[in-house]
Design a protein around this motif. Structure first.
Motif, mmCIF file in Angstrom:
data_model
loop_
_atom_site.group_PDB
_atom_site.id
_atom_site.type_symbol
_atom_site.label_atom_id
_atom_site.label_comp_id
_atom_site.label_asym_id
_atom_site.label_seq_id
_atom_site.Cartn_x
_atom_site.Cartn_y
_atom_site.Cartn_z
ATOM 1 N N THR A 47 -6.530 -1.329 -12.876
ATOM 2 C CA THR A 47 -5.228 -1.728 -13.405
ATOM 3 C C THR A 47 -5.364 -2.219 -14.847
ATOM 4 O OG1 THR A 47 -4.442 -2.352 -11.207
ATOM 5 C CG2 THR A 47 -3.298 -3.319 -13.090
ATOM 6 N N ARG A 107 0.323 -0.219 -10.394
ATOM 7 C CA ARG A 107 0.291 0.198 -8.990
ATOM 8 C C ARG A 107 1.653 0.708 -8.526
ATOM 9 N NH1 ARG A 107 1.491 -2.902 -4.380
ATOM 10 N NH2 ARG A 107 1.932 -4.630 -5.798
ATOM 11 N N TYR A 159 0.836 -1.207 0.000
ATOM 12 C CA TYR A 159 0.000 0.000 0.000
ATOM 13 C C TYR A 159 0.869 1.254 0.000
ATOM 14 C CZ TYR A 159 -3.424 -3.426 1.657
ATOM 15 O OH TYR A 159 -4.221 -4.528 1.777
ATOM 16 N N ARG A 196 0.330 4.321 -6.854
ATOM 17 C CA ARG A 196 -1.066 4.533 -6.472
ATOM 18 C C ARG A 196 -1.666 3.199 -6.054
ATOM 19 N NH1 ARG A 196 -4.036 6.260 -11.426
ATOM 20 N NH2 ARG A 196 -2.393 5.050 -12.411
ATOM 21 N N TYR A 197 -2.671 3.251 -5.186
ATOM 22 C CA TYR A 197 -3.448 2.047 -4.896
ATOM 23 C C TYR A 197 -4.469 1.875 -6.011
ATOM 24 C CZ TYR A 197 -6.401 -1.426 -2.763
ATOM 25 O OH TYR A 197 -7.106 -2.572 -2.533
ATOM 26 N N LEU A 198 -4.401 0.747 -6.726
ATOM 27 C CA LEU A 198 -5.310 0.500 -7.844
ATOM 28 C C LEU A 198 -6.023 -0.823 -7.650
ATOM 29 C CD1 LEU A 198 -2.969 1.392 -10.875
ATOM 30 C CD2 LEU A 198 -4.675 2.864 -9.791
#
Length: 372
Positions: free
Chosen positions: A353, A341, A312, A346-348
């Motif tokens: 994605t 990611r 994360y 970034r959090y995807l």
């Protein structure tokens, strides 16, 4: 063209497939011994359970094109993510819904009564512009629900006070005044019947793709390619010359048992004195299967070290400032595209994605056709 892709996860696989189908020669490298990245799944030899090795992944999307895409390569079975949480000696359902509210307060509210009760007696209406996670929660559900379900879990997950986290993290979580306990609200939700690694292996199964596992990238690889797609860590591409971007990583305490350990796939633990954030029981991610044994993971979150797997992105003030510096560096590079990611820090979710990999591939093909 000869395309080199670093990373055989979703970003690399989808991009590689699109470019190979367009006639390019694609080489994909991955330092791990398997494809799929953190989506990797494998059968437990002891129990036969399909295990999400790096933690559970549930596919959900409103993007019909992405849903059609993954169904080209796997048979998806219906699956609804219904999360439970243990807090203060009782078990509740998440996200917070009418059942959670009635159970927690010992009431029998109807939807309109629960909505009025939360807004008039629980929510902190003095907070008009929430800036932090904590302010958003206090305005959102009030102190009692916040401290029971969000505060302790968030401190364990992120390793800092919720006052230091942006309000946007909590804004993604729904508050429902009905009995719907489906964690996601997307039209399409499911699990690949044979696991994610089989699906991603199917995406990679093209004569124009040359896959090399257990192969770490070196700059010499790029010198033999016309273009590089990088889905590894953004700072890693530059040798972390400006410093390392911050991540949280996860440790898993794996154990097996007979029968059914907890009766659900995901059990969160909101109490701060419980060291783990949740326990996942993997056979419940494939409810169409039957197994006598079971595989569970206790999940612990901590700061990510240099040799750990990043999960994360932290993206607080320091990390955003460092990210901006790396983005400036990346903008000066030629012959490389950063995606995914890790490549974009970034959090995807999985569907995003895939969407970004498809769009990036299409943009690259359109640009290269024009000589750009």
């Amino acid at each position: 063209m000869h395309i080199l892709i670093v990373g055989a996860g979703l970003s690399g696989a989808v991009t590689g497939r699109a470019l190979a189908e367009a006639g390019h020669r694609v080489t994909i490298l991955d330092s791990r011994a398997h494809a799929g990245g953190n989506c990797h799944t494998e059968r437990c030899p002891e129990t036969g359970v399909m295990v999400h090795v790096y933690g559970p992944h549930i596919f959900h999307t409103d993007d019909a094109q992405v849903w059609d895409y993954v169904n080209r390569f796997a048979r998806f079975r219906p699956y609804r993510n219904r999360v439970k949480t243990t807090a203060r000696g009782a078990v509740y359902s998440l996200p917070v819904n009418l059942h959670t509210i009635n159970q927690f307060f010992g009431r029998t509210f109807r939807p309109d009564e629960a909505r009025a009760f939360i807004e008039e007696t629980q929510a902190d209406r003095t907070i008009t512009d929430p800036q932090s996670f904590e302010e958003q929660a206090l305005r959102f559900v009030g102190r009692d629900l916040y401290e029971a379900f969000f505060k302790g879990y968030t401190e364990k997950q992120w390793g800092c006070s919720p006052t230091e986290l942006p309000a946007s993290i909590l804004k993604r979580l729904p508050l429902r005044f009905n009995y719907d306990d489906n964690y996601f609200a997307h039209r399409f939700q499911g699990m690949p019947e044979d696991g994610y690694t089989a699906m991603i292996t199917g995406i990679l199964d093209h004569p124009g793709i040359d896959l090399h596992l257990d192969t770490a990238y070196t700059p010499g690889h790029a010198s033999r390619a016309d273009h590089l797609f990088w889905s590894g860590p953004l700072d890693g591409y530059f040798g972390a010359r400006l410093g390392r971007l911050g991540y949280r990583t996860l440790d898993f305490e794996r154990f097996t048992a007979s029968g059914d350990w907890q009766g659900c796939a995901v059990m969160n633990y909101g109490d701060p004195d419980v060291p783990w954030t949740r326990i996942t029981e993997h056979k419940h991610f494939a409810p169409w299967e039957s197994h006598e044994g079971t595989v569970c993971y206790r999940e612990y979150s901590r700061a990510c070290g240099d040799e750990d797997i990043p999960y994360y992105p932290i993206r607080l003030v320091r990390e955003k400032a460092l990210l901006a510096e790396y983005e400036t560096l990346a903008a000066t590079e030629e012959g490389v595209t950063f995606l995914g990611r890790l490549g974009t820090y970034r959090y995807l979710d999985m569907d995003v994605t895939i969407r970004e990999a498809l769009d990036t591939s299409a943009a690259f093909l359109a640009g290269s056709a024009k000589g750009a």
